[in-house]
Design an enzyme around this catalytic site. Structure first.
Site, PDB file in Angstrom:
ATOM      1  N   GLY A   1       6.413  -2.377   8.795  1.00 14.57           N
ATOM      2  CA  GLY A   1       6.085  -2.634   7.399  1.00 14.57           C
ATOM      3  C   GLY A   1       5.539  -4.006   7.072  1.00 14.57           C
ATOM      4  O   GLY A   1       5.235  -4.277   5.914  1.00 14.57           O
TER       5      GLY A   1
ATOM      6  N   GLU B   1       9.499  -1.648  14.638  1.00 10.64           N
ATOM      7  CA  GLU B   1       8.372  -0.729  14.851  1.00 10.64           C
ATOM      8  C   GLU B   1       7.135  -1.183  14.079  1.00 10.64           C
ATOM      9  O   GLU B   1       6.686  -0.498  13.156  1.00 10.64           O
ATOM     10  CB  GLU B   1       8.753   0.673  14.374  1.00 10.64           C
ATOM     11  CG  GLU B   1       9.915   1.276  15.118  1.00 10.64           C
ATOM     12  CD  GLU B   1      10.395   2.582  14.502  1.00 10.64           C
ATOM     13  OE1 GLU B   1      11.013   3.360  15.228  1.00 10.64           O
ATOM     14  OE2 GLU B   1      10.133   2.830  13.299  1.00 10.64           O
ATOM     15  N   PRO B   2       6.539  -2.306  14.432  1.00  7.29           N
ATOM     16  CA  PRO B   2       5.338  -2.735  13.714  1.00  7.29           C
ATOM     17  C   PRO B   2       4.132  -1.887  14.110  1.00  7.29           C
ATOM     18  O   PRO B   2       3.931  -1.582  15.286  1.00  7.29           O
ATOM     19  CB  PRO B   2       5.160  -4.180  14.184  1.00  7.29           C
ATOM     20  CG  PRO B   2       5.781  -4.212  15.547  1.00  7.29           C
ATOM     21  CD  PRO B   2       6.913  -3.222  15.516  1.00  7.29           C
TER      22      PRO B   2
ATOM     23  N   ARG C   1       0.758  -1.592  11.599  1.00  8.94           N
ATOM     24  CA  ARG C   1      -0.369  -2.291  10.980  1.00  8.94           C
ATOM     25  C   ARG C   1      -0.506  -3.732  11.475  1.00  8.94           C
ATOM     26  O   ARG C   1      -1.594  -4.187  11.809  1.00  8.94           O
ATOM     27  CB  ARG C   1      -0.136  -2.290   9.466  1.00  8.94           C
ATOM     28  CG  ARG C   1      -1.283  -2.817   8.641  1.00  8.94           C
ATOM     29  CD  ARG C   1      -0.853  -3.033   7.177  1.00  8.94           C
ATOM     30  NE  ARG C   1      -0.143  -1.908   6.614  1.00  8.94           N
ATOM     31  CZ  ARG C   1      -0.714  -0.863   6.034  1.00  8.94           C
ATOM     32  NH1 ARG C   1      -2.018  -0.795   5.915  1.00  8.94           N
ATOM     33  NH2 ARG C   1       0.026   0.115   5.540  1.00  8.94           N
TER      34      ARG C   1
ATOM     35  N   ARG D   1      -8.969   5.213   3.392  1.00  7.27           N
ATOM     36  CA  ARG D   1      -7.924   4.441   2.719  1.00  7.27           C
ATOM     37  C   ARG D   1      -8.293   4.008   1.299  1.00  7.27           C
ATOM     38  O   ARG D   1      -7.420   3.854   0.460  1.00  7.27           O
ATOM     39  CB  ARG D   1      -7.499   3.234   3.569  1.00  7.27           C
ATOM     40  CG  ARG D   1      -6.853   3.660   4.899  1.00  7.27           C
ATOM     41  CD  ARG D   1      -6.189   2.507   5.647  1.00  7.27           C
ATOM     42  NE  ARG D   1      -4.987   2.039   4.978  1.00  7.27           N
ATOM     43  CZ  ARG D   1      -4.916   0.938   4.281  1.00  7.27           C
ATOM     44  NH1 ARG D   1      -5.970   0.139   4.150  1.00  7.27           N
ATOM     45  NH2 ARG D   1      -3.784   0.598   3.691  1.00  7.27           N
TER      46      ARG D   1
ATOM     47  N   TYR E   1      -5.844   5.373  -1.365  1.00  5.85           N
ATOM     48  CA  TYR E   1      -4.919   4.371  -1.935  1.00  5.85           C
ATOM     49  C   TYR E   1      -5.623   3.270  -2.718  1.00  5.85           C
ATOM     50  O   TYR E   1      -4.988   2.275  -3.075  1.00  5.85           O
ATOM     51  CB  TYR E   1      -4.122   3.651  -0.835  1.00  5.85           C
ATOM     52  CG  TYR E   1      -3.678   4.450   0.350  1.00  5.85           C
ATOM     53  CD1 TYR E   1      -2.744   5.467   0.213  1.00  5.85           C
ATOM     54  CD2 TYR E   1      -4.152   4.147   1.631  1.00  5.85           C
ATOM     55  CE1 TYR E   1      -2.306   6.180   1.329  1.00  5.85           C
ATOM     56  CE2 TYR E   1      -3.713   4.849   2.746  1.00  5.85           C
ATOM     57  CZ  TYR E   1      -2.796   5.870   2.581  1.00  5.85           C
ATOM     58  OH  TYR E   1      -2.374   6.563   3.684  1.00  5.85           O
TER      59      TYR E   1
ATOM     60  N   CYS F   1     -20.345  14.165   0.933  1.00  7.48           N
ATOM     61  CA  CYS F   1     -20.911  14.809  -0.247  1.00  7.48           C
ATOM     62  C   CYS F   1     -19.877  14.879  -1.359  1.00  7.48           C
ATOM     63  O   CYS F   1     -19.444  15.971  -1.751  1.00  7.48           O
ATOM     64  CB  CYS F   1     -21.403  16.188   0.143  1.00  7.48           C
ATOM     65  SG  CYS F   1     -22.619  16.800  -0.992  1.00  7.48           S
ATOM     66  N   GLU F   2     -19.425  13.722  -1.819  1.00  6.45           N
ATOM     67  CA  GLU F   2     -18.598  13.683  -3.020  1.00  6.45           C
ATOM     68  C   GLU F   2     -18.560  12.268  -3.568  1.00  6.45           C
ATOM     69  O   GLU F   2     -18.608  11.290  -2.816  1.00  6.45           O
ATOM     70  CB  GLU F   2     -17.197  14.232  -2.758  1.00  6.45           C
ATOM     71  CG  GLU F   2     -16.338  13.456  -1.807  1.00  6.45           C
ATOM     72  CD  GLU F   2     -14.934  14.063  -1.778  1.00  6.45           C
ATOM     73  OE1 GLU F   2     -14.791  15.109  -1.139  1.00  6.45           O
ATOM     74  OE2 GLU F   2     -14.026  13.505  -2.421  1.00  6.45           O
TER      75      GLU F   2
HETATM   76  N1  LLP Z   1       8.085   3.200  11.594  1.00  9.29           N
HETATM   77  C1  LLP Z   1       8.077   4.284  10.806  1.00  9.29           C
HETATM   78  C2  LLP Z   1       9.181   5.228  10.883  1.00  9.29           C
HETATM   79  C3  LLP Z   1       7.019   4.511   9.923  1.00  9.29           C
HETATM   80  O1  LLP Z   1       7.048   5.572   9.135  1.00  9.29           O
HETATM   81  C4  LLP Z   1       5.937   3.590   9.877  1.00  9.29           C
HETATM   82  C5  LLP Z   1       4.797   3.806   8.996  1.00  9.29           C
HETATM   83  C6  LLP Z   1       5.981   2.472  10.736  1.00  9.29           C
HETATM   84  C7  LLP Z   1       7.070   2.311  11.571  1.00  9.29           C
HETATM   85  C8  LLP Z   1       4.876   1.447  10.789  1.00  9.29           C
HETATM   86  O2  LLP Z   1       4.670   0.789   9.596  1.00  9.29           O
HETATM   87  P1  LLP Z   1       3.623  -0.429   9.523  1.00  9.29           P
HETATM   88  O3  LLP Z   1       4.167  -1.561  10.348  1.00  9.29           O
HETATM   89  O4  LLP Z   1       2.328   0.078  10.071  1.00  9.29           O
HETATM   90  O5  LLP Z   1       3.542  -0.744   8.079  1.00  9.29           O
HETATM   91  N2  LLP Z   1      -1.404   5.466   6.160  1.00  9.29           N
HETATM   92  C9  LLP Z   1      -0.817   4.370   5.418  1.00  9.29           C
HETATM   93  C10 LLP Z   1       0.392   3.803   6.112  1.00  9.29           C
HETATM   94  C11 LLP Z   1       1.451   4.815   6.379  1.00  9.29           C
HETATM   95  C12 LLP Z   1       2.627   4.230   7.108  1.00  9.29           C
HETATM   96  C13 LLP Z   1       3.568   5.286   7.498  1.00  9.29           C
HETATM   97  N3  LLP Z   1       4.674   4.847   8.272  1.00  9.29           N
HETATM   98  C14 LLP Z   1      -1.884   3.308   5.200  1.00  9.29           C
HETATM   99  O6  LLP Z   1      -3.015   3.505   5.637  1.00  9.29           O
HETATM  100  O7  LLP Z   1      -1.637   2.292   4.563  1.00  9.29           O
END
Ligand code: LLP
Length: 435
Positions: free
Chosen positions: A252, A294-295, A297, A334, A338, A365-366
């Site tokens: 996150g 669990e990084p 992004r 994205r 979002y 096409c949108e």
């Molecule tokens: N662990 C779990 C259980 C998760 O559900 C996620 C992300 C992560 C780790 C990794 O989170 P991060 O470090 O990447 O923030 N598609 C969306 C993001 C969805 C994230 C879902 N879960 C976007 O493009 O912003």
């Protein structure tokens, strides 16, 4: 703004061209075609190392970095993560299959998912994944049932919804009933279900998991999550006499998409969450558990850019100017999903001022197929190469075939060189499974 302020792998050379990992992006576009995903290997490896080193400092008794591979999943990513001695988290049979296909050690894989199928659980157990993360009562029972059928024991984490709204700066303890993920803490479900996990056949409850959200800039929700989860582990100890010794606090961490984003350095997030966690352990006389993070992004986003060719510029007086590119929501959904903010640069004019304000439109096409609205950009013309920055996370992995657009290639750059790590699709690939 200077592209280097968005990501350290970006720069501008003497020709005024944007570079990534020492490679001229205009040359990359000419060599490989557009649209094109480009990723800098040095940045990815650097982020994994930063996380691993901070874990060693923050949790000397044991910590594990698991890359959340949903952010960017293809074979070379799993090879890099393995080489950097990190684990991965996967959320589907497809991600698991990709990891295993390059010899990723199964015991270093965490398997998530709020609605895993029997087939996926069987695949995970037969492969020997390190941990299955049970998301809800049905999932927990399904894991037990499949494990019994296979005569195997499933090492399980339970995903808990800790009730932290991380998307606001003033986080509040609400909303956990309204989440599709996790065992609910607030109504007592989680505590009751721990009892189930301890008694169900072929389940070995190893610890707990939580994930409070994504693109979080504030450190307080991370501190708060550590406190909530440890207090819950203490409750479990009192109620069941079991001291769980593993805690996965998810991912996150926020990254910089535009100049307005101000993420903390990785080490700072880690230090603050770790201080909070150690303090609560001491207060509760709870031994410091082995911590997993669990990084996703924050490992890959800044490493990536997407290159497009400008097809046309449509100026509607007193309304707006559309700059149309040869990709769009199929390779980066994205903004459509979002309204995610990005920084865009004309790669062949990166030394010029961004003195126009435009809307970047895709080719689907949108009307909603936009990559950015009202964004500053250099004067755009046909045949310019447009770069969207910080697209390394949740772009390739979220790409679709809408309008039967073939998925672009992924090129990895590093120390001035480049190589294809995912081939661009052909029309033949697009119809491959049609009967
Ligand atoms: N662990 C779990 C259980 C998760 O559900 C996620 C992300 C992560 C780790 C990794 O989170 P991060 O470090 O990447 O923030 N598609 C969306 C993001 C969805 C994230 C879902 N879960 C976007 O493009 O912003």
């Amino acid at each position: 703004m200077n592209p280097h302020d968005i990501a350290s792998c970006l720069s501008v050379n003497e020709q005024g061209h944007l570079t990534i990992g020492g490679c001229d992006t205009v040359s990359l576009a000419a060599t490989y075609g557009t649209p094109l995903y480009v990723m800098d290997e040095v940045t990815i490896r650097g982020a994994l190392r930063d996380f691993r080193e901070s874990m060693e400092v923050c949790y000397p008794n044991g910590g594990t970095v698991a890359f959340a591979s949903k952010a960017c999943s293809f074979k070379e990513m799993y090879r890099i993560v393995k080489d950097e001695q990190c684990y991965v988290d996967v959320v589907s049979g497809g991600e698991l299959y990709t990891a295993l296909s390059v010899g990723f050690p199964a015991e270093h894989i965490l398997f998530h998912g709020n609605n895993k199928t029997d087939a996926e659980i069987r695949f995970a157990l037969e492969s020997g994944v390190g941990r299955l993360v049970a998301d809800n009562p049905a999932d927990l029972r399904r894991i037990s049932r499949v494990a019994v059928q296979l005569g195997k024991t499933a090492a399980v984490f339970m995903r808990i919804t800790p009730g932290i709204d991380a998307h606001t700066h003033d986080f509040v303890k609400t909303g956990q009933l309204d989440s599709k993920f996790g065992f609910t803490l607030e109504n007592g479900e989680a505590l009751e279900e721990v009892g189930q996990a301890l008694s169900l056949d072929n389940i070995e409850l190893k610890g707990l998991h939580c994930h409070i959200g994504s693109q979080i800039f504030d450190e307080k929700p991370f501190e708060h999550a550590a406190q909530v989860m440890l207090s819950f582990m203490d409750n479990i100890r009192s109620r069941y006499g079991v001291t769980l010794m593993e805690l996965d606090v998810g991912g996150g961490f926020g990254i910089r998409y535009t100049k307005n984003d101000r993420p903390l350095a990785i080490g700072d997030y880690m230090k603050r969450a770790s201080n909070a966690l150690h303090a609560v352990c001491e207060q509760l006389s709870y031994p410091v558990p082995h911590i997993y993070i669990e990084p996703g992004r924050s490992v890959v986003a800044s490493a990536g850019i997407t290159l497009y060719t400008v097809g046309g510029v449509k100026h509607i007086p007193d309304v707006r100017t559309y700059v149309s590119v040869d990709g769009g929501m199929a390779d980066n959904p994205r903004y459509a999903l979002y309204q995610a903010e990005y920084t865009a640069v004309i790669a062949n004019k990166a030394d010029q001022p961004a003195d126009t304000v435009v809307t970047i439109a895709g080719r689907c096409c949108e009307s909603g197929d936009l990559l950015q609205e009202h964004t500053p950009l250099q004067q755009a013309e046909e045949e310019d190469i447009l770069a969207v920055l910080a697209t390394g996370a949740y772009n390739y992995s979220m790409a679709s075939h809408y309008n039967r657009l073939p998925n672009p290639a992924v090129v990895m750059v590093g120390n001035g060189g480049s190589r294809v790590v995912v081939k661009g699709e052909t029309y033949e690939d697009v119809i491959r499974n049609d009967i």
